[in-house]
Structures are given as structure tokens and as C-alpha cells.
Write an enzyme that holds these catalytic residues in place. Structure first.
Site, PDB file in Angstrom:
ATOM      1  N   TYR A  85      15.163  30.720   6.179  1.00  0.00           N
ATOM      2  CA  TYR A  85      13.996  31.433   6.687  1.00  0.00           C
ATOM      3  C   TYR A  85      14.039  31.608   8.204  1.00  0.00           C
ATOM      4  CZ  TYR A  85      11.858  30.671   2.106  1.00  0.00           C
ATOM      5  OH  TYR A  85      11.586  30.665   0.756  1.00  0.00           O
ATOM      6  N   LYS A  97       0.844  -1.199   0.000  1.00  0.00           N
ATOM      7  CA  LYS A  97       0.000   0.000   0.000  1.00  0.00           C
ATOM      8  C   LYS A  97       0.877   1.245   0.000  1.00  0.00           C
ATOM      9  CE  LYS A  97      -0.416   0.012   5.041  1.00  0.00           C
ATOM     10  NZ  LYS A  97      -1.308   0.115   6.201  1.00  0.00           N
TER      11      LYS A  97
END
EC number: 5.1.1.1
Length: 353
Positions: A248, A33
Site C-alpha cells: 500500500y 492479566k
């Protein structure tokens, strides 16, 4: 190519054989999955089907199962979750085996007259029939095409006593169902539980994280190899002066002149932003600490004292910088790190078997 992931199928094969050694007579459902935990569900499934005796594959949704069938995967495909009524047409059209966890789903598969597995809840609190529903469930299953019974351990990596309690409940129901359906497939083991020696009533196990080379807990008794290596190119090198802010919000400032490299890999590629100022990458065999905030497409690392050129390769994760180690620093689990590797990170497959 600025960023890529190398998938070593020989390591996948090695891990499969390691799992086979400890799983005993139990057959294996490979959990593929979420795009095989980021490794590529089609390619992983094809390889396992061609090279091993894998019993089948486990996915989360009908769409994932359909993709495998369209890629000509032939063995059984279990669809374990995320299905509502409108999805069952795919189960019929693509020979998918749904896992049924409530009476609405049970009614539907009986009307469609298709094979299915049934799931009981033994302590996960997620999907599955609760204990007060088991008597009614048994009577409903008597005249049905049920082919398997399953449950799910919640804490096999950390709480053996609770895991044994779950198994005791599962055994009670599974043994009753086996009297009605002697050929029933019986599975509850996940990767963490495989080393635990449960009763031989179990016919199958479902293996995900161990298959891809990550240990569910530190002293896991298998010699596993990480299947995926994640890499990116150095795209810039510069000498920053003392007291110079990086990235940042200025969360890092140089204390002296510092040489840094910009790596073409950021949080959009799967490098968790929580690793800012504490994660590392490998360049030319040496660990290079991340400086400042990880950006969407780039990460800045210190290369002080190291010879690095533009175009050199940085290893984001590999056998010497594992998903387990990265997950521990990020405060998460290896599953999340693997699944977060973005589709824009090109997958390159090495056969070597």
C-alpha cells in the site's frame, strides 16, 4: 496452519526459578492479566500452580479472575483494577480478592465482609489512596478483612532515586498497618524492582514481564528465556522487476530485480504496522527485511540471495529475534508486542519440564 505461537513452558519454569533466586524470601504473585500477556492465562496459571510454589495470581478484572476459577485454579487471585460496584458479586461467588483503591470500594467490601488488599498511591498517579487520606484509611482498616497492602512503582527500570522515594512512603504506611495486622501481605516490587534490595518488610512480589522472558531493562541481572515464539508460513514467492512498488501507498520500490516472499502474518495478527520498511523476520536462519507497508493479513519480505520455498516457516519473534528488539524498532515496549499477538494466532504449548 498458517500462523501460530509456540509457548515453551520449560522456559517459563526456568524464568520462575531465576526470579526465585533473586527475590529472596518474598513469595511470588504471577501477573497473568491480559491473557498472561498473550501467552494464555489459563494454561500459564495451571502450569505454575502445578509445578511451582507460586503464591497466587494477579489479574486486572473480575472476568479474568472468574475465568481462572472456572478452570479450577485454586490459589489466591488478586483483581487489581477495572472494577465497579456491580462486579463484586463475582468476588464473593468465585473467591476473588479485590484490590481496593478508594473509600467507595472500601465501604463495599466491608459490607460484603470479604477479604481484600488495599492500594496506596506513592507516585504513580493512577489508582490508590493518596497520602492525605492515609490516616483516615488506617482507622477504617483496623476493623476490616484487609489481607494485603500494595503500591506500584512507576519508574523502577529507569529512576532509582524516585523508586526509593516511593518505597520510603510505602514503608511508612505499611509498617503502621503491620502493627494493626501482623499477618498482612506486603508487596510493591514489580519485575524491574526485584533486583533492588529493599527492607525485609516486603512479603511478596508481583512478577509479569520477566516471567515471560523479557528484561525490563538491558542490564537486568537475570538469565531469562523468551517463552513465546511466533511463526507463520510463506504463502507466495516472486521475482519483482526493478522499479516495482511494493504494498500500500508504494512506500518501497525495488532498486533492481528483487526476490520477495509473502508471509501469512500481518497487523491483525500482531505485527505492528510501524515496523513497515524497518522490521525483519527470520527465514531459514537469516534475517529478511520487511518491504513496504505491513498489511492486515500479510507481510512482504525480501529473500534476495536466500533459498526459500512456499510453505517454509518465518519466525516473527523468538530467541534470535526477541520482543525487546522488535519493540525498540517499533518505538514501544515488549508488553505491547506480546499483548498484540491476536487470538487468531493459535497457541501451541510445549511442556518439556
Amino acid at each position: 496452519m498458517l500462523r501460530w505461537a509456540e509457548i515453551h513452558l520449560n522456559r517459563l519454569f526456568h524464568n520462575y526459578r531465576e526470579i526465585k533466586k533473586i527475590s529472596g524470601r518474598k513469595k511470588i504473585f504471577a501477573v497473568v492479566k491480559a491473557n498472561a500477556y498473550g501467552h494464555g492465562s489459563v494454561r500459564i496459571s495451571k502450569f505454575l500452580e502445578d509445578k511451582t510454589d507460586v503464591s497466587g495470581f494477579a489479574v486486572a478484572t473480575f472476568e479474568e479472575g472468574k475465568e481462572l476459577r472456572e478452570a479450577r485454579i485454586r490459589r489466591e487471585i488478586l483483581v487489581m483494577a477495572s472494577h465497579l460496584e456491580e462486579g463484586y458479586k463475582e468476588a464473593v461467588d468465585y473467591r476473588l480478592t479485590p484490590v481496593i483503591f478508594d473509600f467507595e470500594g472500601l465501604k463495599l467490601v466491608k459490607e460484603l465482609d470479604i477479604p481484600f488488599h488495599v492500594k496506596i498511591d506513592t507516585g504513580m498517579g493512577r489508582l490508590g489512596f493518596l497520602e492525605n487520606e492515609w490516616n483516615e484509611l488506617l482507622s477504617e482498616l483496623k476493623y476490616s478483612k484487609v489481607e494485603g497492602i500494595m503500591s506500584h512503582f512507576s519508574s523502577a527500570d529507569e529512576d532509582l532515586d524516585f523508586t526509593k522515594e516511593q518505597f520510603k512512603k510505602f514503608y511508612s504506611f505499611a509498617s503502621e498497618l503491620k502493627q494493626l495486622k501482623p499477618e498482612i501481605k506486603i508487596h510493591i516490587d514489580n519485575s524491574a524492582a526485584i533486583p533492588i534490595k529493599f527492607d525485609s518488610i516486603l512479603t511478596h512480589c508481583r512478577v509479569g514481564i520477566a516471567l515471560y522472558g523479557s528484561k525490563p531493562y538491558p542490564d537486568y541481572p537475570l538469565n531469562l528465556k523468551q517463552v513465546m515464539e511466533v511463526k507463520a508460513k510463506v504463502i507466495s514467492i516472486k521475482e519483482l522487476p526493478s522499479e516495482f512498488p511494493i504494498s500500500y501507498s508504494k512506500t518501497y520500490k525495488t532498486s533492481k530485480q528483487e526476490k520477495v516472499a509473502v508471509i501469512s502474518f500481518g497487523y491483525a495478527d500482531g505485527l505492528l504496522r510501524s515496523l513497515s520498511n524497518k522490521g525483519e523476520v527470520l527465514i531459514n536462519g537469516r534475517r529478511c527485511p520487511i518491504r513496504g507497508r505491513i498489511c492486515m493479513d500479510m507481510t512482504i519480505v525480501s529473500i534476495e540471495g536466500l533459498k526459500v520455498r512456499k510453505g517454509d516457516t518465518a519466525i516473527i519473534s523468538g530467541e534470535k529475534l526477541t520482543f525487546e528488539e522488535i519493540a525498540e524498532k517499533a518505538g514501544t515496549i515488549p508488553y505491547e508486542i506480546m499483548c498484540d499477538i491476536s487470538p487468531r494466532v493459535k497457541r501451541i504449548y510445549h511442556e518439556g519440564v
